[in-house]
Scaffold this motif. Structure first.
Motif, PDB file in Angstrom:
ATOM      1  N   ALA A  79       0.955  -1.218  -0.059  1.00  0.00           N
ATOM      2  CA  ALA A  79       0.130  -0.046   0.088  1.00  0.00           C
ATOM      3  C   ALA A  79       0.881   1.243   0.028  1.00  0.00           C
ATOM      4  O   ALA A  79       1.985   1.114   0.472  1.00  0.00           O
ATOM      5  CB  ALA A  79      -0.846   0.079   1.224  1.00  0.00           C
ATOM      6  N   MET A  87       0.759   3.719   1.799  1.00  0.00           N
ATOM      7  CA  MET A  87       1.127   4.003   3.087  1.00  0.00           C
ATOM      8  C   MET A  87       2.296   3.453   3.880  1.00  0.00           C
ATOM      9  O   MET A  87       2.871   3.922   4.751  1.00  0.00           O
ATOM     10  CB  MET A  87       0.154   4.343   4.048  1.00  0.00           C
ATOM     11  CG  MET A  87      -0.776   2.972   4.406  1.00  0.00           C
ATOM     12  SD  MET A  87       0.134   1.598   5.354  1.00  0.00           S
ATOM     13  CE  MET A  87      -0.079   2.444   6.955  1.00  0.00           C
ATOM     14  N   ARG A 113       0.258  -6.930  -4.559  1.00  0.00           N
ATOM     15  CA  ARG A 113      -0.585  -7.755  -3.627  1.00  0.00           C
ATOM     16  C   ARG A 113      -0.680  -9.064  -4.232  1.00  0.00           C
ATOM     17  O   ARG A 113      -1.468  -9.028  -5.462  1.00  0.00           O
ATOM     18  CB  ARG A 113      -1.947  -7.121  -3.281  1.00  0.00           C
ATOM     19  CG  ARG A 113      -1.613  -5.680  -2.420  1.00  0.00           C
ATOM     20  CD  ARG A 113      -3.011  -5.389  -2.152  1.00  0.00           C
ATOM     21  NE  ARG A 113      -3.054  -4.024  -1.430  1.00  0.00           N
ATOM     22  CZ  ARG A 113      -3.943  -3.037  -1.220  1.00  0.00           C
ATOM     23  NH1 ARG A 113      -5.231  -3.505  -1.428  1.00  0.00           N
ATOM     24  NH2 ARG A 113      -3.710  -2.079  -0.427  1.00  0.00           N
ATOM     25  N   MET A 137      -0.533   2.979  -6.525  1.00  0.00           N
ATOM     26  CA  MET A 137      -1.501   3.608  -5.802  1.00  0.00           C
ATOM     27  C   MET A 137      -1.295   5.251  -5.605  1.00  0.00           C
ATOM     28  O   MET A 137      -0.375   5.382  -5.319  1.00  0.00           O
ATOM     29  CB  MET A 137      -1.884   3.024  -4.411  1.00  0.00           C
ATOM     30  CG  MET A 137      -2.724   3.479  -3.419  1.00  0.00           C
ATOM     31  SD  MET A 137      -2.964   2.553  -2.032  1.00  0.00           S
ATOM     32  CE  MET A 137      -3.645   1.083  -2.379  1.00  0.00           C
ATOM     33  N   TRP A 153      -9.301   0.684   8.069  1.00  0.00           N
ATOM     34  CA  TRP A 153      -8.346   0.114   7.246  1.00  0.00           C
ATOM     35  C   TRP A 153      -6.913  -0.116   8.414  1.00  0.00           C
ATOM     36  O   TRP A 153      -6.690   0.996   8.913  1.00  0.00           O
ATOM     37  CB  TRP A 153      -8.002   0.962   6.127  1.00  0.00           C
ATOM     38  CG  TRP A 153      -7.132   0.279   5.083  1.00  0.00           C
ATOM     39  CD1 TRP A 153      -7.685  -0.314   4.123  1.00  0.00           C
ATOM     40  CD2 TRP A 153      -5.877   0.115   4.922  1.00  0.00           C
ATOM     41  NE1 TRP A 153      -6.682  -1.069   3.298  1.00  0.00           N
ATOM     42  CE2 TRP A 153      -5.576  -0.701   3.879  1.00  0.00           C
ATOM     43  CE3 TRP A 153      -4.592   0.559   5.697  1.00  0.00           C
ATOM     44  CZ2 TRP A 153      -4.135  -0.958   3.459  1.00  0.00           C
ATOM     45  CZ3 TRP A 153      -3.408   0.289   5.518  1.00  0.00           C
ATOM     46  CH2 TRP A 153      -3.120  -0.277   4.179  1.00  0.00           C
ATOM     47  N   ASN A 185     -10.183   5.802  -1.598  1.00  0.00           N
ATOM     48  CA  ASN A 185     -10.449   5.321  -0.185  1.00  0.00           C
ATOM     49  C   ASN A 185      -9.653   6.453   0.715  1.00  0.00           C
ATOM     50  O   ASN A 185      -8.349   6.638   0.843  1.00  0.00           O
ATOM     51  CB  ASN A 185      -9.703   4.085   0.207  1.00  0.00           C
ATOM     52  CG  ASN A 185      -9.781   3.517   1.546  1.00  0.00           C
ATOM     53  OD1 ASN A 185     -10.671   4.081   2.527  1.00  0.00           O
ATOM     54  ND2 ASN A 185      -8.993   2.738   2.106  1.00  0.00           N
ATOM     55  N   VAL A 243      -8.379   7.300   4.387  1.00  0.00           N
ATOM     56  CA  VAL A 243      -8.438   6.554   5.926  1.00  0.00           C
ATOM     57  C   VAL A 243      -7.661   7.679   6.945  1.00  0.00           C
ATOM     58  O   VAL A 243      -7.058   8.332   6.618  1.00  0.00           O
ATOM     59  CB  VAL A 243      -7.362   5.344   5.885  1.00  0.00           C
ATOM     60  CG1 VAL A 243      -7.440   4.686   7.182  1.00  0.00           C
ATOM     61  CG2 VAL A 243      -7.411   4.419   4.602  1.00  0.00           C
ATOM     62  N   ASP A 279      -4.616   9.049   5.349  1.00  0.00           N
ATOM     63  CA  ASP A 279      -3.882   8.214   4.626  1.00  0.00           C
ATOM     64  C   ASP A 279      -4.717   7.837   3.402  1.00  0.00           C
ATOM     65  O   ASP A 279      -5.991   7.321   3.501  1.00  0.00           O
ATOM     66  CB  ASP A 279      -3.473   6.991   5.121  1.00  0.00           C
ATOM     67  CG  ASP A 279      -3.391   5.823   4.197  1.00  0.00           C
ATOM     68  OD1 ASP A 279      -2.872   5.926   2.755  1.00  0.00           O
ATOM     69  OD2 ASP A 279      -3.602   4.681   4.718  1.00  0.00           O
ATOM     70  N   THR A 280      -4.732   8.503   2.051  1.00  0.00           N
ATOM     71  CA  THR A 280      -5.748   8.215   0.899  1.00  0.00           C
ATOM     72  C   THR A 280      -5.030   7.103   0.100  1.00  0.00           C
ATOM     73  O   THR A 280      -3.647   7.264  -0.223  1.00  0.00           O
ATOM     74  CB  THR A 280      -6.067   9.614   0.335  1.00  0.00           C
ATOM     75  OG1 THR A 280      -5.366   9.700  -0.890  1.00  0.00           O
ATOM     76  CG2 THR A 280      -6.352  10.668   1.288  1.00  0.00           C
ATOM     77  N   GLY A 281      -5.843   6.401  -0.677  1.00  0.00           N
ATOM     78  CA  GLY A 281      -5.254   5.734  -1.561  1.00  0.00           C
ATOM     79  C   GLY A 281      -6.295   5.567  -2.818  1.00  0.00           C
ATOM     80  O   GLY A 281      -7.353   5.361  -2.504  1.00  0.00           O
TER      81      GLY A 281
END
Ligand code: SER
Length: 365
Positions: free
Chosen positions: A53, A55, A81, A99, A180, A225, A227, A248-250
């Protein structure tokens, strides 16, 4: 599947280089330092084999360490992943992906993060120009660890009202969907997720049940997303609050490109166009062709970051991906020339962004 749907963004399809640039320019203009993607091989985290990810390389800073570039950061991070490896071949999953993410390290929080997400997604001038009437969002419903996220929902209500977006489109969900964390340990928190209607037919809003059905049928897809990382987990349990309230955005780059190019799957975007030309000559059906393209792309990026095939850990995963790619070819069509064509297609697609691939061409072929 949705070929007859209205132009997805009501504008000309945006090419992948433009999507990348728009995202970075948008956050740079809002005070974010643009940082490079870290390697796929995590530097300080022995608990994971690959960066999974955006982050992840930032965990020490989300836990409170000062980042040399400041408190507002943004980038596109290379991720791998492999948990969903058996699902590769569907419309949206990939073992390698980039991402897009922006971070606040104890600086802005929910309201700004959500407003900027909406602005980037919908602004025709500075953003992606998506139709706000086709957006749906989820928020955390609350549990013993954290309260129901009324603050995020309130911000969404305000935004939708301001933009005349009517109908039911905010849904509260449990921790299994809207909480998350990168694993059993580390920073974590509730999130708000944004979904886009690919069909262009759901504009009047959806009941929660209808939304869940649309999600299952991939009529709406998650595109972002946010977070709100203000909690910490230890051994799988939330143990309390962090020193800072972080964001934390993704947002999955490939998926957003698909939406902006009016495609219902990532393999038909311009990111994959060169590679799919080769994989179509190697695999006998759509699923195999997508698996070959996906696994070749992941293998090339892994090797680019220094992984070599072996019997253990990262090397084993790389070897497995290469073997699965080969098993999905119609073996008669496989040749060194075809593999070189795959590698060159990837180098060509990414040469402006990941210069290491071109430098490693000799190792790759
Ligand atoms: N960490 C979150 C995710 O991977 C948001 O960036 O979805």
């Amino acid at each position: 599947m949705f070929e007859n749907s209205p132009n997805i963004a009501n504008i000309l399809p945006m090419q992948h280089h433009e999507v990348r640039k728009k995202f970075l320019d948008f956050f740079h203009k809002r005070g974010h330092a643009i940082i490079p993607s870290a390697s796929l091989i995590p530097e300080n985290d022995p608990s994971v084999l690959f960066t999974t990810a955006g982050m992840q390389p930032l965990v020490p800073y989300l836990l409170g360490q000062a980042h040399p570039e400041g408190v507002r950061l943004a980038n596109l991070q290379k991720c791998v992943r492999t948990v969903d490896i058996d699902g590769i071949g569907d419309n949206t999953h990939a073992t390698f992906f980039e991402m897009m993410g922006n971070w606040s390290l104890g600086d802005y929080f929910k309201e700004d993060a959500i407003k900027w997400s909406f602005e980037l997604l919908t602004s025709k001038e500075e953003g992606f120009g998506l139709d706000p009437q086709r957006l749906y969002v989820t928020c955390f419903e609350g549990d013993e660890n954290a309260p129901r996220d009324e603050e995020s929902a309130g911000t969404w209500r305000e935004i939708f009202k301001k933009h005349n977006v009517t109908g039911e489109r905010i849904y509260f969900m449990p921790a299994s969907k809207n909480w998350w964390s990168p694993g059993d340990n580390g920073p974590c928190g509730p999130d708000t997720e944004m979904f886009y209607d690919l069909t262009g037919t759901l504009i009047k809003g959806l009941s929660k049940q209808e939304y869940m059905k649309a999600d299952e049928e991939q009529k709406v897809v998650e595109i972002w997303n946010d977070v709100f990382m203000e909690y910490e987990k230890k051994d799988g349990k939330v143990i309390g609050k962090l020193k800072n309230k972080n964001v934390d955005t993704g947002s999955g780059f490939e998926r957003v490109c698909a939406v902006l190019q009016g495609k219902d799957n990532i393999f038909e975007t311009d990111i994959f166009s060169e590679l799919m030309k080769v994989s179509k000559s190697l695999g006998s059906n759509t699923k195999s062709q997508r698996i070959i393209a996906d696994h070749m792309r992941t293998a090339v990026f892994m090797i680019g970051d220094g992984v070599i095939p072996s019997n253990t850990d990262r090397g084993y995963i790389l070897r497995r991906l290469i073997r699965r790619a080969v098993f999905n070819t119609d073996l008669r069509s496989l040749s060194k020339i075809k593999i070189t064509e795959c590698i060159d297609a990837l180098i060509c697609t990414y040469e402006e962004v990941y210069t290491n691939l071109k430098l490693k061409r000799d190792t790759l072929i």
